[in-house]
Design an enzyme around this catalytic site. Structure first.
Site, PDB file in Angstrom:
ATOM      1  N   ASP A  52       0.842  -1.205   0.000  1.00 61.03           N
ATOM      2  CA  ASP A  52       0.000   0.000   0.000  1.00 61.03           C
ATOM      3  C   ASP A  52       0.881   1.260   0.000  1.00 61.03           C
ATOM      4  O   ASP A  52       0.378   2.378  -0.029  1.00 61.03           O
ATOM      5  CB  ASP A  52      -1.024   0.002   1.145  1.00 61.03           C
ATOM      6  CG  ASP A  52      -0.390  -0.038   2.514  1.00 61.03           C
ATOM      7  OD1 ASP A  52       0.843  -0.184   2.609  1.00 61.03           O
ATOM      8  OD2 ASP A  52      -1.136   0.074   3.521  1.00 61.03           O
ATOM      9  N   SER A  53       2.208   1.060  -0.043  1.00 56.45           N
ATOM     10  CA  SER A  53       3.128   2.166  -0.344  1.00 56.45           C
ATOM     11  C   SER A  53       2.769   2.743  -1.723  1.00 56.45           C
ATOM     12  O   SER A  53       3.226   3.832  -2.076  1.00 56.45           O
ATOM     13  CB  SER A  53       4.586   1.691  -0.317  1.00 56.45           C
ATOM     14  OG  SER A  53       4.748   0.502  -1.067  1.00 56.45           O
ATOM     15  N   ASP A  91      -1.196  -6.066  -0.159  1.00 56.63           N
ATOM     16  CA  ASP A  91      -1.287  -5.397   1.138  1.00 56.63           C
ATOM     17  C   ASP A  91      -2.721  -4.925   1.370  1.00 56.63           C
ATOM     18  O   ASP A  91      -3.208  -4.078   0.607  1.00 56.63           O
ATOM     19  CB  ASP A  91      -0.390  -4.155   1.049  1.00 56.63           C
ATOM     20  CG  ASP A  91       0.431  -3.928   2.275  1.00 56.63           C
ATOM     21  OD1 ASP A  91       0.223  -4.633   3.271  1.00 56.63           O
ATOM     22  OD2 ASP A  91       1.290  -3.028   2.222  1.00 56.63           O
ATOM     23  N   LYS A 121      -1.469  -9.350   3.007  1.00 61.77           N
ATOM     24  CA  LYS A 121      -0.668  -8.927   4.166  1.00 61.77           C
ATOM     25  C   LYS A 121      -1.500  -7.995   5.033  1.00 61.77           C
ATOM     26  O   LYS A 121      -2.206  -7.134   4.514  1.00 61.77           O
ATOM     27  CB  LYS A 121       0.611  -8.222   3.694  1.00 61.77           C
ATOM     28  CG  LYS A 121       1.446  -7.656   4.843  1.00 61.77           C
ATOM     29  CD  LYS A 121       2.843  -7.275   4.414  1.00 61.77           C
ATOM     30  CE  LYS A 121       3.013  -5.919   3.805  1.00 61.77           C
ATOM     31  NZ  LYS A 121       2.604  -4.786   4.665  1.00 61.77           N
ATOM     32  N   GLU A 123      -1.304  -5.519   8.718  1.00 63.85           N
ATOM     33  CA  GLU A 123      -0.408  -4.907   9.701  1.00 63.85           C
ATOM     34  C   GLU A 123      -0.915  -5.146  11.120  1.00 63.85           C
ATOM     35  O   GLU A 123      -2.117  -5.119  11.368  1.00 63.85           O
ATOM     36  CB  GLU A 123      -0.311  -3.392   9.451  1.00 63.85           C
ATOM     37  CG  GLU A 123       0.396  -3.051   8.157  1.00 63.85           C
ATOM     38  CD  GLU A 123       0.601  -1.549   7.957  1.00 63.85           C
ATOM     39  OE1 GLU A 123       0.311  -0.763   8.900  1.00 63.85           O
ATOM     40  OE2 GLU A 123       1.048  -1.155   6.865  1.00 63.85           O
ATOM     41  N   GLU A 191       9.481  -4.443  10.147  1.00 65.63           N
ATOM     42  CA  GLU A 191       9.892  -3.149   9.591  1.00 65.63           C
ATOM     43  C   GLU A 191      10.475  -2.245  10.666  1.00 65.63           C
ATOM     44  O   GLU A 191       9.871  -2.042  11.734  1.00 65.63           O
ATOM     45  CB  GLU A 191       8.677  -2.456   8.924  1.00 65.63           C
ATOM     46  CG  GLU A 191       9.067  -1.102   8.327  1.00 65.63           C
ATOM     47  CD  GLU A 191       8.070  -0.522   7.342  1.00 65.63           C
ATOM     48  OE1 GLU A 191       7.043  -1.173   7.059  1.00 65.63           O
ATOM     49  OE2 GLU A 191       8.321   0.601   6.862  1.00 65.63           O
TER      50      GLU A 191
HETATM   51  O1  KIV Z   1       3.556  -1.084   1.553  1.00 66.42           O
HETATM   52  C1  KIV Z   1       4.697  -1.546   1.474  1.00 66.42           C
HETATM   53  O2  KIV Z   1       5.433  -1.319   0.506  1.00 66.42           O
HETATM   54  C2  KIV Z   1       5.168  -2.382   2.571  1.00 66.42           C
HETATM   55  C3  KIV Z   1       6.609  -2.765   2.576  1.00 66.42           C
HETATM   56  C4  KIV Z   1       7.466  -1.624   2.842  1.00 66.42           C
HETATM   57  C5  KIV Z   1       6.870  -3.885   3.502  1.00 66.42           C
HETATM   58  O3  KIV Z   1       4.416  -2.701   3.429  1.00 66.42           O
END
Ligand code: KIV
Length: 280
Positions: A52-53, A91, A121, A123, A191
Site C-alpha cells: 500500500d506504499s 497489502d 498482508k 499490519e 519493519e
Molecule cells: O507497503 C509496502 O510497501 C510495505 C513494505 C514496505 C513492507 O508494506
C-alpha cells in the site's frame, strides 16, 4: 524466468518455509504495475508485494491511509499479468480488515478472486489482528503479518520511527511475532526494528521473517522498488541501499529527447514511414 529461489518454479507458502529451513534468503520487492512486475520476474525475485506504499510512491498521497481496496486490486491485477510466474502478495489497505474478522474475510476474499494473488498482508500483531489472521487462514487465504513500524498506524506511533527499542517494546514485538505465527501467518514483515531484535525473532520462529530496515538477521528482505532502483531521489533512510540510479538515467533520457525535438534531429529519416510527397 519464474521465481522461487532459483528453482525455476513459482514459490509457495511451503517453499518459503523450506527456504528458511535450508538457510536460503527470500528476495522480495514491491511492484505496482505490469512492466515493473515483468522486470522483477525477469530479475528473479521470489515474492512481489503490491504494497500500500502505492499511495505514496505512485498516487502521491502523504501516507498509506487513503489507499482504497479498489486501487489495490486495480494495480495488483496489472502486477499479476506482468509476473504470472511469481508469488504475489497484496497489502490490505487501512480499514479493510480492522473492523472485524467477517469484513476482513469478505475483503480478502474479494482480493483473491479479483486480483488473482496468492496471499494478503495485514499490519499489526494484537490479539484482534491474530483472530482475523486465523479466520482468513481457516478460509484458505495465506496471510503475511507485518509488525514493528506499521505505516497505517503512523499517527498513533508518532511518525516513521524505529520500533522495539527498550526491553518492554522489544518483548511486545517478540510476543506479537509468536502470536502471528500461532495464528497461522506464513511469514512476517519486520519493519524498522533494531537488528539484534529482528535476529532474535527470526531465530524464535519457524516461519520466515522478511526485513525492511531490520538488518541482516531476517530470513529475507523486501524493499520498495522505486527506492531500491533510485527513482525516488529525496527518500534517504539509513537502511536503504540504491541498487541503480534510474532517476539520473530517466532525466537524462527526457533531456536528450527534448533537445533533439527542439533541434529538429528527432525524428530522423530512420523514424518515418512512407515516401515523401511527390517522390516516385
Ligand atoms: O507497503 C509496502 O510497501 C510495505 C513494505 C514496505 C513492507 O508494506
Amino acid at each position: 524466468m519464474s521465481s522461487s529461489g532459483g528453482s525455476g518454479r513459482r514459490a509457495s507458502v511451503r517453499g518459503f518455509l523450506e527456504m528458511k529451513q535450508e538457510g536460503r534468503k527470500i528476495v522480495a520487492m514491491t511492484a505496482y504495475d505490469f512492466l515493473f512486475a515483468r522486470l522483477l520476474e525477469e530479475g528473479g525475485v521470489d515474492l512481489i508485494l503490491v504494497g500500500d506504499s502505492l499511495g505514496q510512491v505512485v498516487l502521491g498521497y502523504d501516507s498509506t491511509i487513503p489507499v482504497t481496496l479498489d486501487e489495490m486490486i486495480h494495480h495488483a491485477r496489472a502486477v499479476r499479468k506482468g509476473a504470472a510466474g511469481t508469488f504475489v502478495v497484496l497489502d490490505m489497505p487501512f480499514l479493510t480488515y480492522q473492523v472485524n474478522a467477517e469484513e476482513a474475510l469478505r475483503n480478502a476474499g474479494r482480493v483473491m478472486k479479483e486480483a488473482g494473488v496468492e496471499a494478503v498482508k495485514l499490519e499489526g500483531g494484537s490479539s484482534t489482528t491474530c483472530d482475523t489472521v486465523r479466520a482468513l487462514v481457516t478460509a484458505g487465504i495465506p496471510v503475511m503479518g507485518h509488525i514493528g513500524l506499521t505505516p497505517q498506524s503512523v499517527h498513533a506511533l508518532g511518525g516513521y520511527r524505529v520500533q522495539g527499542r527498550g526491553e518492554e517494546a522489544a518483548q511486545r514485538i517478540m510476543a506479537e511475532a509468536k502470536a502471528l505465527e500461532a495464528a497461522g501467518a506464513f511469514s512476517i514483515v519486520l519493519e524498522l526494528i533494531p537488528g539484534p531484535l529482528a535476529q532474535e525473532i527470526s531465530a524464535a520462529l519457524t516461519i520466515p521473517t522478511i526485513g525492511i530496515g531490520a538488518g541482516e538477521g531476517c530470513d529475507g528482505q523486501v524493499l520498495v522498488l522505486y527506492d531500491a532502483l533510485g527513482l525516488n531521489k529525496s527518500f534517504k533512510p539509513k537502511f536503504l541501499k540504491r541498487f541503480a540510479d534510474l532517476h539520473e538515467v530517466a532525466v537524462e533520457g527526457v533531456r536528450a529527447y527534448a533537445r533533439e525535438v527542439r533541434e529538429g534531429t528527432y525524428p530522423g529519416p530512420d523514424h518515418v514511414f512512407g515516401s515523401a510527397p511527390g517522390s516516385s
